[in-house]
Design an enzyme around this catalytic site. Sequence first.
Site, PDB file in Angstrom:
ATOM      1  N   GLU A  68     -77.974  54.744 120.479  1.00  0.00           N
ATOM      2  CA  GLU A  68     -78.686  54.194 121.636  1.00  0.00           C
ATOM      3  C   GLU A  68     -79.932  53.421 121.213  1.00  0.00           C
ATOM      4  O   GLU A  68     -80.847  53.221 122.000  1.00  0.00           O
ATOM      5  CB  GLU A  68     -79.079  55.323 122.595  1.00  0.00           C
ATOM      6  CG  GLU A  68     -80.099  56.303 122.061  1.00  0.00           C
ATOM      7  CD  GLU A  68     -79.497  57.443 121.242  1.00  0.00           C
ATOM      8  OE1 GLU A  68     -80.191  58.463 121.076  1.00  0.00           O
ATOM      9  OE2 GLU A  68     -78.350  57.320 120.759  1.00  0.00           O
ATOM     10  N   ASP A  95     -85.256  52.384 122.049  1.00  0.00           N
ATOM     11  CA  ASP A  95     -84.389  53.560 122.072  1.00  0.00           C
ATOM     12  C   ASP A  95     -84.367  54.124 123.493  1.00  0.00           C
ATOM     13  O   ASP A  95     -85.412  54.256 124.138  1.00  0.00           O
ATOM     14  CB  ASP A  95     -84.907  54.613 121.093  1.00  0.00           C
ATOM     15  CG  ASP A  95     -83.908  55.737 120.881  1.00  0.00           C
ATOM     16  OD1 ASP A  95     -83.225  55.713 119.857  1.00  0.00           O
ATOM     17  OD2 ASP A  95     -83.833  56.636 121.747  1.00  0.00           O
ATOM     18  N   ILE A  96     -83.165  54.429 124.000  1.00  0.00           N
ATOM     19  CA  ILE A  96     -83.051  55.048 125.324  1.00  0.00           C
ATOM     20  C   ILE A  96     -83.406  56.527 125.206  1.00  0.00           C
ATOM     21  O   ILE A  96     -82.824  57.255 124.402  1.00  0.00           O
ATOM     22  CB  ILE A  96     -81.613  54.888 125.870  1.00  0.00           C
ATOM     23  CG1 ILE A  96     -81.257  53.408 125.985  1.00  0.00           C
ATOM     24  CG2 ILE A  96     -81.475  55.578 127.227  1.00  0.00           C
ATOM     25  CD1 ILE A  96     -79.811  53.145 126.371  1.00  0.00           C
ATOM     26  N   ASN A 100     -74.664  61.926 127.835  1.00  0.00           N
ATOM     27  CA  ASN A 100     -73.325  62.265 127.335  1.00  0.00           C
ATOM     28  C   ASN A 100     -72.945  63.710 127.665  1.00  0.00           C
ATOM     29  O   ASN A 100     -71.811  64.003 128.053  1.00  0.00           O
ATOM     30  CB  ASN A 100     -73.256  62.051 125.821  1.00  0.00           C
ATOM     31  CG  ASN A 100     -73.127  60.585 125.448  1.00  0.00           C
ATOM     32  OD1 ASN A 100     -72.625  59.776 126.227  1.00  0.00           O
ATOM     33  ND2 ASN A 100     -73.585  60.231 124.260  1.00  0.00           N
ATOM     34  N   ASP A 115     -71.023  55.453 127.497  1.00  0.00           N
ATOM     35  CA  ASP A 115     -70.654  54.116 127.017  1.00  0.00           C
ATOM     36  C   ASP A 115     -70.916  53.053 128.078  1.00  0.00           C
ATOM     37  O   ASP A 115     -71.394  51.951 127.771  1.00  0.00           O
ATOM     38  CB  ASP A 115     -69.171  54.084 126.624  1.00  0.00           C
ATOM     39  CG  ASP A 115     -68.898  54.838 125.324  1.00  0.00           C
ATOM     40  OD1 ASP A 115     -69.868  55.191 124.623  1.00  0.00           O
ATOM     41  OD2 ASP A 115     -67.707  55.055 125.020  1.00  0.00           O
ATOM     42  N   ASP A 156     -82.578  34.269 124.648  1.00  0.00           N
ATOM     43  CA  ASP A 156     -82.664  33.372 123.491  1.00  0.00           C
ATOM     44  C   ASP A 156     -82.991  34.087 122.186  1.00  0.00           C
ATOM     45  O   ASP A 156     -83.236  33.445 121.164  1.00  0.00           O
ATOM     46  CB  ASP A 156     -83.721  32.286 123.752  1.00  0.00           C
ATOM     47  CG  ASP A 156     -83.397  31.457 124.984  1.00  0.00           C
ATOM     48  OD1 ASP A 156     -82.203  31.145 125.165  1.00  0.00           O
ATOM     49  OD2 ASP A 156     -84.314  31.131 125.752  1.00  0.00           O
ATOM     50  N   GLU A 157     -83.020  35.407 122.204  1.00  0.00           N
ATOM     51  CA  GLU A 157     -83.409  36.156 121.013  1.00  0.00           C
ATOM     52  C   GLU A 157     -82.206  36.814 120.341  1.00  0.00           C
ATOM     53  O   GLU A 157     -81.155  36.995 120.960  1.00  0.00           O
ATOM     54  CB  GLU A 157     -84.434  37.245 121.395  1.00  0.00           C
ATOM     55  CG  GLU A 157     -85.498  36.808 122.392  1.00  0.00           C
ATOM     56  CD  GLU A 157     -86.321  35.604 121.946  1.00  0.00           C
ATOM     57  OE1 GLU A 157     -86.273  35.245 120.757  1.00  0.00           O
ATOM     58  OE2 GLU A 157     -86.993  35.003 122.798  1.00  0.00           O
ATOM     59  N   HIS A 202     -68.879  61.064 127.678  1.00  0.00           N
ATOM     60  CA  HIS A 202     -69.086  59.911 126.798  1.00  0.00           C
ATOM     61  C   HIS A 202     -68.657  58.592 127.439  1.00  0.00           C
ATOM     62  O   HIS A 202     -69.227  57.541 127.104  1.00  0.00           O
ATOM     63  CB  HIS A 202     -68.334  60.123 125.474  1.00  0.00           C
ATOM     64  CG  HIS A 202     -68.979  61.156 124.603  1.00  0.00           C
ATOM     65  ND1 HIS A 202     -70.031  60.857 123.765  1.00  0.00           N
ATOM     66  CD2 HIS A 202     -68.743  62.485 124.451  1.00  0.00           C
ATOM     67  CE1 HIS A 202     -70.399  61.952 123.113  1.00  0.00           C
ATOM     68  NE2 HIS A 202     -69.631  62.964 123.514  1.00  0.00           N
TER      69      HIS A 202
END
Length: 413
Positions: A337, A295-296, A303, A312, A328-329, A308
Amino acid sequence: MKNKILLVEDSPVVLKVLRYLVSQNDLFMPVLAKCYADAQECLEAHSGDFFAAVVDLNLPDAEHGEVVDLVLDKQIPCIVLTGNFDDDLRLKLLNKGVVDYITKDSRYSFNHVMKVLDRLEKNRRIKVLVAEDSSTSRLFIKILLQQYQFQVLEAENGQEALAILEQDSHIRMLITDYNMPLINGYDLVRMLRHNERFKDLVIIGLSAEGDSSLSAKFIKSGANDFLKKPFYHEEFHCRVNHNIEAQEMLQTIRDLANIDPLTKLYNRRFLFTEGESLYQKSIASDRVLSVVMLDIDFFKRVNDTHGHLIGDALLLEFSAYLVSVFPDEMISRFGGEEFCVLISTESSELTIQRFEAFLSEIKKMTFTENKITITCSGGMNCDMQPTLSQAIEIADERLYTAKNTGRDKFIFE
């Protein structure tokens, strides 16, 4: 770097239209020539630089199509755009190796030129396997495919084709003859369609045999299309391009359902369907599949402060960096976020080290044109649970513990 397109046309109006259309595509850059001498000069000045050429057959200083030979001698894909339709001339030009022969009979002709150029550009990244025991037929098909810029692989029989397909997951199309040693084309198609891995492989069957039921037999076994030999150049190219475009359309439809439109990561729906399937396979094979929630921190402030659109842009850049670090995941945008990463290829200790390094690196970076700095919080679960949902719930609880105890933390137990 843009692909240079040589446009050879003596009509100022047509040249202006072509220049405008080619310029509208961000991948292409037009180079203009009004006559044969101009084209010759351009080719000498930009030797080896041209991606393709669109040429008029009848030029003031080359009235008999000499410009086509000039372009083909440089190994440049050539599209002929002419005001006169002549079937014999069309066949002659196709046999020479031109990509297409288009008449200037309406404005749609110019749109078709752009469609062909776009197709050529896309085909450079598409691998096609040709399975054919006749070296002559195999070479002929290879030349036709290379005219349209496909990457071509070859197999002399069905068994060799199967081995190549097993080794290379990037092959998008198989063109297979029916009558081959070891494994014939029909049996090869049936074997491939029984393997989930090859469900999206485009398959075109070929045969010189006269049995009219063979085409239906091929298609009922799982082939996308069938061609009877001998075939015309145009018919072959139309069938190949049509089937590739149908596959791309199918992928676009899937993406609309499974891809987050902003970040281009998988969405939550995909995570709980395909991710759950991956999780259950890991349980069955006794492999650990770690679940990481990210989570950021304080994203709402971005925002509120910058708007916004900037928010984005930050999410898009963050997502791109996340993919570059964990290419690769399976990575999904969980919501807002918040992101989910499934990792199945390493020990939990190494996963912890990689994410701690990721969070440390994020703090040193700036995002968007506003040079925004951020931190992230994370939570991980590496103990296998009965379902992916339960594993996500545990990782999510640890994420919120990290956020509620100061943020900029990674909690894994």
